[in-house]
Design a protein around this motif. Structure first.
Motif, PDB file in Angstrom:
ATOM      1  N   ALA A 363       0.803  -1.233   0.000  1.00  0.00           N
ATOM      2  CA  ALA A 363       0.000   0.000   0.000  1.00  0.00           C
ATOM      3  C   ALA A 363       0.827   1.271   0.000  1.00  0.00           C
ATOM      4  CB  ALA A 363      -1.003   0.020   1.161  1.00  0.00           C
ATOM      5  N   ARG A 364       2.039   1.177  -0.572  1.00  0.00           N
ATOM      6  CA  ARG A 364       2.811   2.407  -0.749  1.00  0.00           C
ATOM      7  C   ARG A 364       2.312   3.136  -1.977  1.00  0.00           C
ATOM      8  NH1 ARG A 364       8.805   2.791  -3.193  1.00  0.00           N
ATOM      9  NH2 ARG A 364       7.525   2.664  -5.086  1.00  0.00           N
ATOM     10  N   ILE A 365       2.038   4.430  -1.815  1.00  0.00           N
ATOM     11  CA  ILE A 365       1.681   5.228  -2.994  1.00  0.00           C
ATOM     12  C   ILE A 365       2.784   6.244  -3.276  1.00  0.00           C
ATOM     13  CG2 ILE A 365      -0.829   4.981  -2.731  1.00  0.00           C
ATOM     14  CD1 ILE A 365      -0.804   7.933  -1.639  1.00  0.00           C
ATOM     15  N   ASN A 366       2.988   6.511  -4.548  1.00  0.00           N
ATOM     16  CA  ASN A 366       3.880   7.594  -4.951  1.00  0.00           C
ATOM     17  C   ASN A 366       3.004   8.815  -5.178  1.00  0.00           C
ATOM     18  OD1 ASN A 366       5.575   9.405  -6.135  1.00  0.00           O
ATOM     19  ND2 ASN A 366       6.222   8.076  -7.822  1.00  0.00           N
ATOM     20  N   VAL A 367       3.059   9.743  -4.224  1.00  0.00           N
ATOM     21  CA  VAL A 367       2.208  10.933  -4.280  1.00  0.00           C
ATOM     22  C   VAL A 367       2.467  11.710  -5.574  1.00  0.00           C
ATOM     23  CG1 VAL A 367       1.739  13.128  -3.113  1.00  0.00           C
ATOM     24  CG2 VAL A 367       2.088  11.054  -1.768  1.00  0.00           C
ATOM     25  N   ALA A 368       3.740  11.700  -6.013  1.00  0.00           N
ATOM     26  CA  ALA A 368       4.081  12.436  -7.234  1.00  0.00           C
ATOM     27  C   ALA A 368       3.479  11.777  -8.483  1.00  0.00           C
ATOM     28  CB  ALA A 368       5.598  12.542  -7.380  1.00  0.00           C
ATOM     29  N   GLY A 369       2.970  10.567  -8.324  1.00  0.00           N
ATOM     30  CA  GLY A 369       2.354   9.894  -9.468  1.00  0.00           C
ATOM     31  C   GLY A 369       0.889  10.278  -9.637  1.00  0.00           C
ATOM     32  N   LEU A 370       0.378  11.063  -8.686  1.00  0.00           N
ATOM     33  CA  LEU A 370      -1.048  11.399  -8.695  1.00  0.00           C
ATOM     34  C   LEU A 370      -1.258  12.735  -9.409  1.00  0.00           C
ATOM     35  CD1 LEU A 370      -3.806  10.461  -7.660  1.00  0.00           C
ATOM     36  CD2 LEU A 370      -3.339  11.656  -5.523  1.00  0.00           C
ATOM     37  N   ARG A 371      -1.778  12.690 -10.613  1.00  0.00           N
ATOM     38  CA  ARG A 371      -2.008  13.930 -11.354  1.00  0.00           C
ATOM     39  C   ARG A 371      -3.257  14.625 -10.824  1.00  0.00           C
ATOM     40  NH1 ARG A 371      -2.321  11.854 -17.309  1.00  0.00           N
ATOM     41  NH2 ARG A 371      -3.787  10.550 -16.182  1.00  0.00           N
ATOM     42  N   GLU A 372      -3.246  15.958 -10.951  1.00  0.00           N
ATOM     43  CA  GLU A 372      -4.385  16.744 -10.445  1.00  0.00           C
ATOM     44  C   GLU A 372      -5.699  16.206 -11.020  1.00  0.00           C
ATOM     45  OE1 GLU A 372      -3.492  20.906 -10.907  1.00  0.00           O
ATOM     46  OE2 GLU A 372      -5.534  21.391 -10.209  1.00  0.00           O
ATOM     47  N   ALA A 373      -5.645  15.870 -12.316  1.00  0.00           N
ATOM     48  CA  ALA A 373      -6.860  15.411 -12.994  1.00  0.00           C
ATOM     49  C   ALA A 373      -7.371  14.092 -12.423  1.00  0.00           C
ATOM     50  CB  ALA A 373      -6.556  15.254 -14.484  1.00  0.00           C
ATOM     51  N   ASP A 374      -6.487  13.340 -11.736  1.00  0.00           N
ATOM     52  CA  ASP A 374      -6.884  12.022 -11.216  1.00  0.00           C
ATOM     53  C   ASP A 374      -7.296  12.067  -9.742  1.00  0.00           C
ATOM     54  OD1 ASP A 374      -6.363  10.739 -13.611  1.00  0.00           O
ATOM     55  OD2 ASP A 374      -4.254  10.414 -13.119  1.00  0.00           O
ATOM     56  N   MET A 375      -7.090  13.227  -9.106  1.00  0.00           N
ATOM     57  CA  MET A 375      -7.282  13.318  -7.653  1.00  0.00           C
ATOM     58  C   MET A 375      -8.702  12.892  -7.233  1.00  0.00           C
ATOM     59  SD  MET A 375      -5.992  14.156  -4.699  1.00  0.00           S
ATOM     60  CE  MET A 375      -4.527  15.124  -4.981  1.00  0.00           C
ATOM     61  N   ALA A 376      -9.707  13.469  -7.880  1.00  0.00           N
ATOM     62  CA  ALA A 376     -11.087  13.203  -7.448  1.00  0.00           C
ATOM     63  C   ALA A 376     -11.415  11.718  -7.579  1.00  0.00           C
ATOM     64  CB  ALA A 376     -12.055  14.043  -8.283  1.00  0.00           C
TER      65      ALA A 376
END
Ligand SMILES: Cc1ncc(COP(=O)(O)O)c(C=O)c1O
Length: 386
Positions: A363-376
């Motif tokens: 369950a490690r996430i790469n926060v930098a992999g999360l694009r603004e468009a994908d946040m919601a």
């Protein structure tokens, strides 16, 4: 003989990366991979580094070996970046990335008679493998409560107190992978006390300097510990903060009393010589060019500032969201690219299979992999499973 070898399981992360590639869904989200991504999801070459590389191509007039220690000016500049004026207390050697530096350091410890390495866990999944490859025993010291997203100092100190003289302890200097939970000033102070009391040798892994709060800020705690102990090792990686992942930029620094430095340096040279003989030059030469040239250095720093700002903005956006079982506000206060979410294996699989969201098995996430468009979409998927 070779016919008798057993097939080894691939790194679990590679399996996730492959699953992501094979997933035909157009809106899939990759939070598994461990490299920095900008707002559009790319991992660009830093402009200052690109400039340094062009300059090198124009000016470099030989490809003969660099010396056994590697690029001495690179080592000096990178050492000053990490340690400031204290850099003069260290001997150094260029390494094949941060991973190579970890291995060199562990080999040196074994050569010096060490038998065990204390490893606060969870940690970077490659740490156990490198410790084992150096034929050292790993002693795990759980130090983090994933559900509460908090460092458990008492547990860490209780584990460290079981150290035997000559043990080493492997600590991440900043931007912890996979937790994002960095040691605070009081943690570093307590660890310094414990190292002195039990004859422990700290081995710091510094792979993300500048990704947390700033170049100086990220190493303040580590420097405070290093100032207090007579002996320590630090593996530095230039993969992330110079964006030179594939060029394998790294170095090992060893703090030792002045009288022991020649022996330490000669042992490091011998270990490297029998391993890969001479280090690669290109990435280290790019870093030397960037750090040694005031305008390039300033340009690199502002690019690093932008990387950090992007990560912080994404964390702040996550903090504004509410997910029942996850303390989102604490995740936002963490540093660097990674956080580990309190999710079960079933929840991780559900995110992957039902929502096309990929993270590591832990369950490690790469926060930098999360694009603004994908946040919601990411947050509503979390709300659906957690
Ligand atoms: C905690 C940590 N240490 C060391 C490394 C090694 O980096 P490299 O060998 O690519 O320089 C990494 C890379 O992911 C890391 O996350």
């Amino acid at each position: 003989m070779i016919a008798d070898l057993c097939v080894r399981l691939p790194d679990p992360l590679l399996k996730i990366i492959q699953m992501f590639r094979d997933d035909p869904r157009g809106d899939k989200i990759d939070l598994g991979v461990g490299v920095y991504r900008d707002a559009s999801g790319n991992t660009p070459i830093m402009a200052a580094v690109q400039h340094a590389a062009s300059r090198l191509i124009e000016t470099q007039d030989t490809k003969t070996y660099v010396g056994q220690q590697g690029n001495v000016e690179f080592l000096r500049l990178l050492g000053e970046l990490a340690f400031g004026p204290m850099a003069r207390d260290f001997v150094s050697i260029q390494a094949v990335g941060g991973t190579g530096a970890l291995r060199l350091g562990l080999d040196l410890l074994r050569e010096a008679g060490a038998k065990r390495v204390l490893l606060p866990t969870p940690s970077w999944p490659n740490h156990p493998a490198i410790i084992a490859a150096a034929r050292l025993e790993r002693v795990e010291v759980p130090f983090f409560d994933v559900a509460d997203q908090r460092i458990d100092l008492e547990r860490l100190l209780a584990g460290v107190a079981k150290a035997e003289l000559g043990d080493a302890v492997l600590l991440q200097a900043c931007c912890h992978n996979p937790l994002g939970a960095d040691l605070a000033g009081e943690h570093w102070a307590a660890l310094a006390e414990a190292a002195l009391a039990h004859g422990l040798v700290p081995f710091l892994d510094l792979a993300y300097q500048g990704f947390g709060d700033g170049i100086e800020e990220d190493v303040a705690g580590a420097r405070a510990l290093l100032e207090r102990v007579p002996e320590a090792l630090v593996a530095v990686s230039g993969a992330k903060n110079f964006g030179l992942y594939r060029e394998r930029v790294g170095a090992l620094y060893v703090k030792a009393p002045a009288a022991a430095r020649q022996a330490a340096a000669s042992n490091l040279a011998a270990i490297a010589r029998a391993n890969y003989s001479m280090p690669p030059d290109y990435g280290a030469a790019c870093v030397r060019e960037v750090l040694g040239d005031a305008p390039l250095r300033a340009a690199w720093k502002s690019e690093l500032d932008a990387i950090r700002a992007h990560i912080k903005n994404t964390r702040a956006a996550l903090a504004r969201e509410r997910v029942n079982s996850i303390p989102m506000h604490l995740i936002a206060a963490q540093k660097g690219m990674f956080s580990t979410l309190p999710l079960s294996s079933e929840q991780i699989v559900a995110l992957r299979e039902s929502h096309g969201i990929y993270m590591t098995d832990a369950a490690r996430i790469n926060v930098a992999g999360l694009r603004e468009a994908d946040m919601a979409r990411f947050v509503s998927a979390l709300q659906a499973v957690a």
